[in-house]
Design a protein around this motif. Structure first.
Motif, PDB file in Angstrom:
ATOM      1  N   SER A   1       3.292  -6.250   3.076  1.00 35.12           N
ATOM      2  CA  SER A   1       2.919  -4.804   2.948  1.00 35.12           C
ATOM      3  C   SER A   1       2.331  -3.714   4.563  1.00 35.12           C
ATOM      4  O   SER A   1       2.357  -2.886   5.195  1.00 35.12           O
ATOM      5  CB  SER A   1       2.642  -2.987   2.480  1.00 35.12           C
ATOM      6  OG  SER A   1       0.970  -4.079   1.645  1.00 35.12           O
TER       7      SER A   1
ATOM      8  N   LYS B   1       8.381   3.350   0.162  1.00 30.55           N
ATOM      9  CA  LYS B   1       7.695   3.087  -1.324  1.00 30.55           C
ATOM     10  C   LYS B   1       8.005   2.585  -2.096  1.00 30.55           C
ATOM     11  O   LYS B   1       8.177   1.725  -3.030  1.00 30.55           O
ATOM     12  CB  LYS B   1       6.675   4.565  -1.554  1.00 30.55           C
ATOM     13  CG  LYS B   1       5.579   3.673  -2.413  1.00 30.55           C
ATOM     14  CD  LYS B   1       4.086   4.984  -3.256  1.00 30.55           C
ATOM     15  CE  LYS B   1       3.497   4.778  -4.476  1.00 30.55           C
ATOM     16  NZ  LYS B   1       3.040   5.687  -4.461  1.00 30.55           N
TER      17      LYS B   1
ATOM     18  N   SER C   1      10.186  -0.579  -1.459  1.00 28.64           N
ATOM     19  CA  SER C   1       9.398  -1.942  -1.263  1.00 28.64           C
ATOM     20  C   SER C   1       8.489  -2.043  -2.384  1.00 28.64           C
ATOM     21  O   SER C   1       7.755  -2.926  -2.417  1.00 28.64           O
ATOM     22  CB  SER C   1       7.557  -1.565  -0.445  1.00 28.64           C
ATOM     23  OG  SER C   1       7.169   0.061  -1.285  1.00 28.64           O
ATOM     24  N   GLU C   2       8.334  -0.635  -3.926  1.00 30.94           N
ATOM     25  CA  GLU C   2       8.355  -1.547  -5.075  1.00 30.94           C
ATOM     26  C   GLU C   2       9.326  -2.250  -5.248  1.00 30.94           C
ATOM     27  O   GLU C   2       8.635  -3.406  -6.470  1.00 30.94           O
ATOM     28  CB  GLU C   2       7.852  -0.676  -5.670  1.00 30.94           C
ATOM     29  CG  GLU C   2       7.081   0.006  -5.213  1.00 30.94           C
ATOM     30  CD  GLU C   2       6.936   2.208  -6.229  1.00 30.94           C
ATOM     31  OE1 GLU C   2       8.297   2.630  -6.539  1.00 30.94           O
ATOM     32  OE2 GLU C   2       5.761   2.868  -6.357  1.00 30.94           O
TER      33      GLU C   2
END
Length: 413
Positions: A403, A392, A395-396
Motif C-alpha cells: 500500500s 480500501k 486493497s483489503e
C-alpha cells in the motif's frame, strides 16, 4: 445500450465469428472451436450453410429451469414489474405535490450506497458538491434518483436525509396507470419482438442471426420495462415541475434517451444538459455513433465534458451534432480527505490508474501494480478510485500488501 458494449456477449460472439470465418478460409484443415455460446454456434451454422461448409455443432442449451424461464417466459418483465411496484409503494413519502411548478433545476442521477456514506446526508456520486451548492445558493432544485444496488437500505437512508435539496426516487413520479402501461408495452414486445429487416454485415459477412437473437433477448429480459418507466416518470416530472433546467450523468445509454423524450413531451422549453463524468478510452464504444443513428437519436441541448481531450475525441469520432459539447470540470473527484498530494521528486515517472466499479478487476489491477511497483522508488503512482468502490475495499482483498507505493490524491500529477 450497454455502458461498455464492447464487453458484451454480442461483441464477443461477433469477434469470434469473424475470426472463425477467417481461420476457416486460411486453411483446409479441420477447425475445432471451443465455446459455450449457442448463439455463436447458430451464426456459424448459418454461414456454413450458405458457403457449403460442413459444420458439426455439439453446443447445447442448458437444461436448467432458470435458463428456460429467461428464454421462453416473461419472467424478467414480471420481475421488473413487481420491483417497480414495490419501489412505487415505498416512494409514497416522496411523491411530488401536484402544484410543484417553478423548479429551477432537476438533477437526475444514479444513487448508490456510497451516496449516503455521511450521516443524515446525501452526496451525489456523479455531481459531487453540486447538490450542496444548490442548497447553499438557495436555488430551487431537486434530485431524482435511479436507485441501484441494495434498494431497501437506500430507502432507509432516504428517510434520514436532512438536506435543503429534496432527493426523490424516480418511482415517486410514476402512477399506477404508468406502471401498467410499461407492463403492457413490454409484454407486447415479448410476444412480438422487433425484427431485423435488413442484412447487417461486417466485411461482407451477414450477422443478422446474432443481432436478431440479441434483440429478442432484450425484449424478454425486463430492460425495456425499466427504460419505459424512466420515460413515464420524466413525462410526469416535466408536466408537474416545468423546470428550467435538467442535468444528468452522460453515458449515452437507453434510459438517458427515454429521459430526454419524456421531458420534451411535456416540458419542451426545459434546457437539458448531460454531464460526461468519467474517463474514456477507445473501448467505450457506447459513446460513438453512426451518422444515421445520430440523425434520429434524441440529444440533450448540451453535453459537458471532463476536459478538452475528451471533448476533442468525442467531436472527432462520435458523429455528434456540431456545437453540442462544452468543456467542464470533474465534479465527482472532490473527496476532501484525498485532495492533498504527497511531495514527490519532480523527476519521477508519473502514472495515473483510473478504476472502474468492477471489484474483481480492481483487485487484480492492485495485485499487478503491487508486484510491478511495490518495491520501486522511481515512480509516482496515483490511483483514482471509482466513486462507488473505494480503494480500501479492494486493497483489503489483495493477498500481498504494497500500500505504500501509491497515492489516492485527486490533485494534479
Amino acid at each position: 445500450t450497454n455502458k461498455l458494449s464492447i464487453d458484451s456477449s454480442l461483441a464477443h460472439d461477433v469477434f469470434s465469428f469473424l475470426l472463425i470465418v477467417k481461420l476457416a478460409g486460411d486453411s483446409p484443415e479441420t477447425l475445432v472451436v471451443s465455446t459455450n455460446s449457442i448463439e455463436l454456434a447458430e451464426q456459424v451454422r448459418d454461414w456454413a450453410d450458405k458457403k457449403d461448409v460442413r459444420v458439426i455443432t455439439l453446443v447445447k442449451r442448458s437444461g436448467k429451469i432458470k435458463g428456460f424461464l429467461k428464454r421462453y417466459t416473461p419472467a424478467g418483465i414480471i420481475r421488473a414489474f413487481l420491483r417497480t411496484l414495490i419501489f412505487w409503494f415505498l416512494s409514497r413519502p416522496y411523491r411530488p405535490p401536484t402544484n410543484s411548478t417553478g423548479l429551477d433545476l432537476a438533477i437526475v442521477s444514479l444513487t448508490h450506497n456510497s451516496s449516503f456514506s455521511l450521516p443524515n446526508a446525501y452526496r451525489d456520486v456523479y455531481f459531487g458538491p453540486l447538490v450542496d451548492h444548490l442548497a447553499d445558493s438557495g436555488v430551487n432544485g431537486m434530485v431524482l434518483g435511479l436507485i441501484q444496488e441494495r434498494p431497501m437500505q437506500q430507502f432507509k437512508h432516504l428517510k434520514q436525509i436532512k438536506s435543503g435539496v429534496p432527493v426523490r426516487p424516480v418511482e415517486s413520479y410514476l402512477t399506477v396507470s404508468a406502471i401498467l402501461a410499461c407492463g403492457f408495452k413490454a409484454l407486447w414486445l415479448f410476444l412480438r419482438p422487433l425484427r431485423v429487416r435488413h442484412p447487417i454485415e461486417i466485411d461482407g459477412l451477414d450477422l443478422s442471426r446474432l443481432i436478431s437473437q440479441t434483440v429478442t433477448q432484450n425484449c424478454r429480459n425486463g430492460e425495456i420495462f425499466m427504460s419505459l418507466r424512466i420515460f413515464y416518470a420524466a413525462q410526469r416530472l416535466g408536466r408537474l415541475a416545468h423546470m428550467n433546467r435538467c442535468i444528468y450523468p452522460f453515458e449515452n445509454r437507453s434510459w438517458e434517451k427515454m429521459l430526454i423524450m419524456g421531458i420534451r413531451t411535456t416540458s419542451p422549453d426545459t434546457q437539458i444538459a448531460a454531464y460526461q463524468h468519467a474517463s474514456l478510452t477507445p473501448s467505450h464504444t457506447n459513446m460513438l455513433m453512426e451518422l444515421e443513428e445520430a440523425q434520429i437519436a434524441p440529444f440533450p441541448n448540451i453535453i459537458l465534458t471532463t476536459g478538452e481531450i475528451t471533448k476533442d475525441w468525442m467531436e472527432r469520432e462520435g458523429n455528434y451534432p456540431l456545437g453540442i459539447f462544452r468543456t467542464a470540470c470533474a465534479l465527482r473527484q472532490g473527496q476532501p480527505d484525498q485532495l492533498r498530494a504527497p511531495v514527490t521528486n519532480e523527476n519521477l515517472s508519473k502514472i495515473l490508474v483510473a478504476f472502474s466499479a468492477n471489484l474483481e478487476q480492481t483487485v487484480n489491477t492492485l495485485e499487478f501494480l503491487g508486484e510491478a511497483f511495490g518495491n520501486q522508488e522511481n515512480y509516482d503512482i496515483r490511483l483514482r478510485a471509482h466513486p462507488t468502490l473505494p480503494i480500501k475495499s479492494a486493497s483489503e482483498i489483495v493477498p500481498s500488501d504494497h500500500s505504500g507505493y501509491y497515492s489516492e490524491s485527486t490533485a494534479s500529477l
